[in-house]
Design a protein around this motif. Structure first.
Motif, PDB file in Angstrom:
ATOM      1  N   MET A  53     -21.856  76.328 -26.288  1.00 43.69           N
ATOM      2  CA  MET A  53     -22.588  77.174 -25.353  1.00 43.69           C
ATOM      3  C   MET A  53     -23.924  76.521 -25.019  1.00 43.69           C
ATOM      4  N   SER A  56     -26.789  75.348 -27.591  1.00 47.75           N
ATOM      5  CA  SER A  56     -26.259  75.043 -28.923  1.00 47.75           C
ATOM      6  C   SER A  56     -26.799  73.688 -29.374  1.00 47.75           C
ATOM      7  N   TYR A  86     -27.195  84.656 -28.280  1.00 48.75           N
ATOM      8  CA  TYR A  86     -26.027  84.925 -27.443  1.00 48.75           C
ATOM      9  C   TYR A  86     -25.588  86.387 -27.476  1.00 48.75           C
ATOM     10  N   SER A  92     -30.273  85.977 -23.686  1.00 54.73           N
ATOM     11  CA  SER A  92     -29.239  85.143 -23.069  1.00 54.73           C
ATOM     12  C   SER A  92     -29.638  84.725 -21.661  1.00 54.73           C
ATOM     13  N   ASP A 127     -34.816  82.735 -30.245  1.00 58.20           N
ATOM     14  CA  ASP A 127     -33.754  83.362 -31.036  1.00 58.20           C
ATOM     15  C   ASP A 127     -34.309  84.402 -32.003  1.00 58.20           C
TER      16      ASP A 127
END
Length: 243
Positions: A53, A56, A86, A92, A127
């Motif tokens: 993705m 990543s 994600y 996202s 994140d």
């Protein structure tokens, strides 16, 4: 040909054929690298594609053949497992923007380990962060100005000075071109200079202000890096954060 251990962050994945995708990595030591990756089928393929993705971070042994434009991505491993990127729709959307911006900017950029380390730290912060997410992409672009070599010089700033967007400097006279901010428009620059990834949660902007800031920053970037003029993901951000 030589096998090298490569660590990189995914910036793009596009269909190449029925059997392969092209995965673009921003690598620590080689800069932007395009790799052929088998699509496969079944559970193994789904797990492989999920590990590729955008944003990543993976490591792989690449058999570099410098006579080919596309190298082959065989087995690889995730270096970092993002926990929320994600699964949170706002994060996202921001992540999609960061990946598209980086993929366009890095197209003509040489390898730069400092940029790579900054990007990975920034994505890790995205994140894990719990506040300031709505401003994150704005703060990222402002921090990235230094790496791009176009951070505005505000040492001559005053209430009645113009900002020359081509030169990145302040002037008491309007520059002889149209790529300028008027003194009224330029008054926001000192505030923006204090906005960064550490302080993004402190500032409050409404959806309209945030959209205008993003448009202005991308306009400034695109004057110096024309490939950034046609990004599609700002429209996604506008939907997520409101029109």
């Amino acid at each position: 040909m030589a096998i090298e251990k490569v660590i990189g962050i995914v910036t793009d994945v596009v269909r190449h054929s029925d059997r392969h995708n092209v995965v673009t990595l921003f690598t620590r030591d080689h800069g932007r690298v395009a790799l052929l990756s088998s699509t496969g089928s079944g559970k193994t393929a789904r797990l492989r594609n999920a590990a590729l993705m955008p944003l990543s971070v993976i490591s792989a042994d690449i058999n570099f053949n410098h006579t080919r434009d596309l190298q082959f991505l065989g087995k690889f491993a995730r270096e970092v497992l993002w926990k929320d990127l994600y699964f949170n729709p706002v994060k996202s959307a921001v992540g999609i923007f960061l990946a598209e911006f980086l993929n366009a900017y890095l197209r003509e950029s040489p390898p730069d380990r400092h940029v790579w380390e900054f990007v990975v730290r920034a994505v890790a912060q995205l994140d894990s962060c719990r506040k300031g997410i709505a401003n994150f992409h704005i703060a990222f672009l402002i921090d990235f100005l230094s790496f791009a070599g176009i951070r505005p010089d505000l040492t001559e700033w005053s209430d009645d000075s113009w900002f020359d967007m081509q030169g990145g400097t302040m002037s008491i006279f309007p520059p002889p071109h149209r790529n300028v901010l008027t003194p009224a428009q330029a008054r926001i620059l000192p505030l923006l200079s204090r906005l960064n990834l550490r302080t993004s949660g402190v500032y409050r902007f409404n959806a309209s202000e945030r959209r205008e800031l993003l448009r202005g920053l991308l306009n400034y970037y695109s004057l110096h890096f024309p490939g950034l003029a046609t990004l599609k993901s700002p429209a996604v951000l506008a939907e997520v954060f409101g029109n």
